[in-house]
Design an enzyme around this catalytic site. Structure first.
Site, short mmCIF file in Angstrom:
data_model
loop_
_atom_site.label_atom_id
_atom_site.label_comp_id
_atom_site.label_asym_id
_atom_site.label_seq_id
_atom_site.Cartn_x
_atom_site.Cartn_y
_atom_site.Cartn_z
N GLY A 140 -5.17 6.47 -13.63
CA GLY A 140 -5.86 6.14 -12.38
C GLY A 140 -5.20 6.62 -11.10
N LYS A 190 -13.23 -4.52 2.93
CA LYS A 190 -14.19 -3.41 2.85
C LYS A 190 -15.62 -3.81 3.23
CE LYS A 190 -11.49 -0.86 -0.57
NZ LYS A 190 -11.49 -0.08 -1.81
N ASP A 232 -14.26 6.06 -2.36
CA ASP A 232 -13.78 5.60 -3.67
C ASP A 232 -14.51 6.29 -4.83
OD1 ASP A 232 -11.83 3.85 -2.74
OD2 ASP A 232 -13.21 2.18 -2.58
N ASN A 280 -14.34 2.14 3.15
CA ASN A 280 -12.88 2.23 2.97
C ASN A 280 -12.23 3.23 3.91
OD1 ASN A 280 -13.48 4.72 1.85
ND2 ASN A 280 -12.00 4.51 0.18
N TYR A 284 -3.30 1.98 -12.02
CA TYR A 284 -2.31 3.06 -12.15
C TYR A 284 -0.88 2.54 -12.17
CZ TYR A 284 -1.86 2.60 -7.11
OH TYR A 284 -1.66 2.09 -5.85
N GLY A 296 -15.83 -4.48 -16.15
CA GLY A 296 -15.61 -5.11 -14.84
C GLY A 296 -16.81 -4.91 -13.93
N SER A 349 0.83 -1.21 0.00
CA SER A 349 0.00 0.00 0.00
C SER A 349 0.86 1.26 0.00
CB SER A 349 -0.91 0.02 1.23
OG SER A 349 -1.52 1.29 1.34
N ARG A 350 0.49 2.22 -0.85
CA ARG A 350 1.21 3.49 -0.90
C ARG A 350 0.52 4.55 -0.04
NH1 ARG A 350 2.46 1.48 -6.20
NH2 ARG A 350 4.72 1.28 -6.36
N SER A 351 -0.53 4.16 0.68
CA SER A 351 -1.24 5.15 1.49
C SER A 351 -0.34 5.84 2.53
CB SER A 351 -2.45 4.50 2.18
OG SER A 351 -3.41 4.18 1.21
P1 ATR Z 1 -11.87 -5.37 -7.45
O1 ATR Z 1 -12.60 -5.51 -6.15
O2 ATR Z 1 -10.51 -4.76 -7.32
O3 ATR Z 1 -12.68 -4.68 -8.49
P2 ATR Z 1 -12.45 -8.12 -8.29
O4 ATR Z 1 -13.67 -8.15 -7.46
O5 ATR Z 1 -11.52 -9.28 -8.21
O6 ATR Z 1 -11.54 -6.86 -7.95
O7 ATR Z 1 -12.86 -7.84 -9.80
C1 ATR Z 1 -11.97 -7.94 -10.83
C2 ATR Z 1 -12.69 -7.65 -12.15
O8 ATR Z 1 -11.77 -7.91 -13.22
C3 ATR Z 1 -13.90 -8.53 -12.39
O9 ATR Z 1 -14.84 -7.79 -13.12
C4 ATR Z 1 -13.30 -9.66 -13.23
O10 ATR Z 1 -14.25 -10.34 -14.03
P3 ATR Z 1 -15.08 -11.60 -13.40
O11 ATR Z 1 -16.10 -11.02 -12.49
O12 ATR Z 1 -15.68 -12.27 -14.59
O13 ATR Z 1 -14.06 -12.44 -12.70
C5 ATR Z 1 -12.34 -8.89 -14.10
N1 ATR Z 1 -11.29 -9.74 -14.67
C6 ATR Z 1 -10.17 -10.17 -14.06
N2 ATR Z 1 -9.43 -10.93 -14.91
C7 ATR Z 1 -10.11 -10.96 -16.09
C8 ATR Z 1 -9.87 -11.56 -17.38
N3 ATR Z 1 -8.77 -12.29 -17.60
N4 ATR Z 1 -10.78 -11.36 -18.35
C9 ATR Z 1 -11.89 -10.61 -18.13
N5 ATR Z 1 -12.17 -10.02 -16.94
C10 ATR Z 1 -11.29 -10.19 -15.95
#
Ligand code: ATR
Length: 282
Positions: free
Chosen positions: A244, A70, A106, A91, A223, A132, A19-21
């Site tokens: 970011g 969180k 956030d 957070n 980022y 995502g 963490s860079r916080s």
């Molecule tokens: P965070 O809380 O940081 O957002 P997360 O809950 O692990 O992290 O979510 C990561 C996101 O990246 C998700 O939307 C994930 O898609 P899935 O819900 O289908 O897993 C997406 N993601 C990670 N690796 C991926 C990949 N190789 N291709 C497509 N989506 C990916």
């Protein structure tokens, strides 16, 4: 005041060593001449609930909460602010009359970063695409809905997580799949990556941006690297981009104000400090 009694805040995570916080908050403490400290504190998932239930009698005056705590922090607080309640995630923690209060900065951090770099970002609106559907996407979707972007298309590999965002936020959120992206790009005002794709050590995010309008703004919450493959492709296509890093900096400010009583400024100097820690000279 003895060294051990210096008001100290922490970032709670598992793991937390990257963490860079602390760099951010220690910079502000020095800049505003405040006697205080900010440290990393690792808490295992099986311990977080006990740790937070005795927070008021513990060593910290407040904390940031990062992955994977969180949601547990949201469950543990006596009161949560409106954004934390909407996201089901906390957070930032502080104490009021001995009670543990939770906030979520956030969404604010995401918007403040765009506001700082894009004149009139707030007046844009229009269709947005969020790639995502994890925890970070939740904050981004909340922020975009609050600013009146519509529709907000949520594109995710696992469809059920995109559908869960529709359930949480209702209209204007629409669940979509990666195959829909070329069509959605045609009239998008904003494209946001919240997946881990493009992060150091992860596969790049490869999207053909050719169908997008020239006015589309592209931002990535990743980022490291600062210029992700997505941002590089967008720049190559002549689109405006925002990296970011500013989200990380801006989300930190409200916590500092709660704990130390000063609303700190996000400056170029602070950005350079973090970049230099990342090994980037700017
Ligand atoms: P965070 O809380 O940081 O957002 P997360 O809950 O692990 O992290 O979510 C990561 C996101 O990246 C998700 O939307 C994930 O898609 P899935 O819900 O289908 O897993 C997406 N993601 C990670 N690796 C991926 C990949 N190789 N291709 C497509 N989506 C990916």
């Amino acid at each position: 005041m003895s060294a051990s009694k210096i008001p100290t805040a922490a970032v709670l995570g598992w793991p937390v060593k990257h963490s860079r916080s602390p760099l951010i908050h220690r910079h502000w403490l020095a800049r505003y001449g405040i006697e205080g400290d900010y440290v990393r504190h690792a808490v295992a998932p099986e311990e977080i609930s006990d740790f937070l239930s005795s927070f008021a009698t513990g060593p910290f005056i407040g904390a940031n909460v990062t992955v994977p705590h969180k949601e547990a922090a949201f469950a543990a607080v006596a009161k949560a602010d409106g954004v934390a309640t909407a996201l089901g995630a906390v957070n930032t923690l502080w104490l009021e009359k001995g009670e543990l209060i939770g906030g979520n900065t956030d969404a604010l951090g995401f918007l403040a970063n765009l506001d700082q770099h894009v004149p009139n970002f707030g007046a844009r609106g229009g269709p947005a695409i969020v790639l995502g559907a994890g925890g970070a996407a939740r904050a981004v979707i909340h922020a975009l809905k609050a600013r009146g972007f519509a529709p907000v298309y949520v594109v995710n590999r696992s469809r059920d997580r995109a559908e869960a965002m529709v359930e949480r936020f209702g209209a204007p959120v629409i669940a979509a799949g990666w195959q829909d992206v070329p069509g959605l790009l045609k009239d998008a005002a904003l494209l946001v990556n919240t997946t881990s794709l493009g992060m150091e050590g992860q596969p790049p995010l490869e999207i053909d941006l050719a169908p997008a309008p020239d006015t589309m703004l592209v931002t990535d919450i990743v980022y490291a690297p600062l210029e992700t493959p997505l941002l590089k492709a967008a720049r190559g296509r002549g689109l405006a981009t925002v990296d970011g890093l500013g989200m990380l900096l801006h989300q930190a400010a409200p916590g500092f104000e709660h704990w130390f009583g000063v609303r700190p400024e996000v400056t170029d100097e602070l950005r350079r400090i973090i970049l230099s820690d990342m090994g980037v000279t700017a």
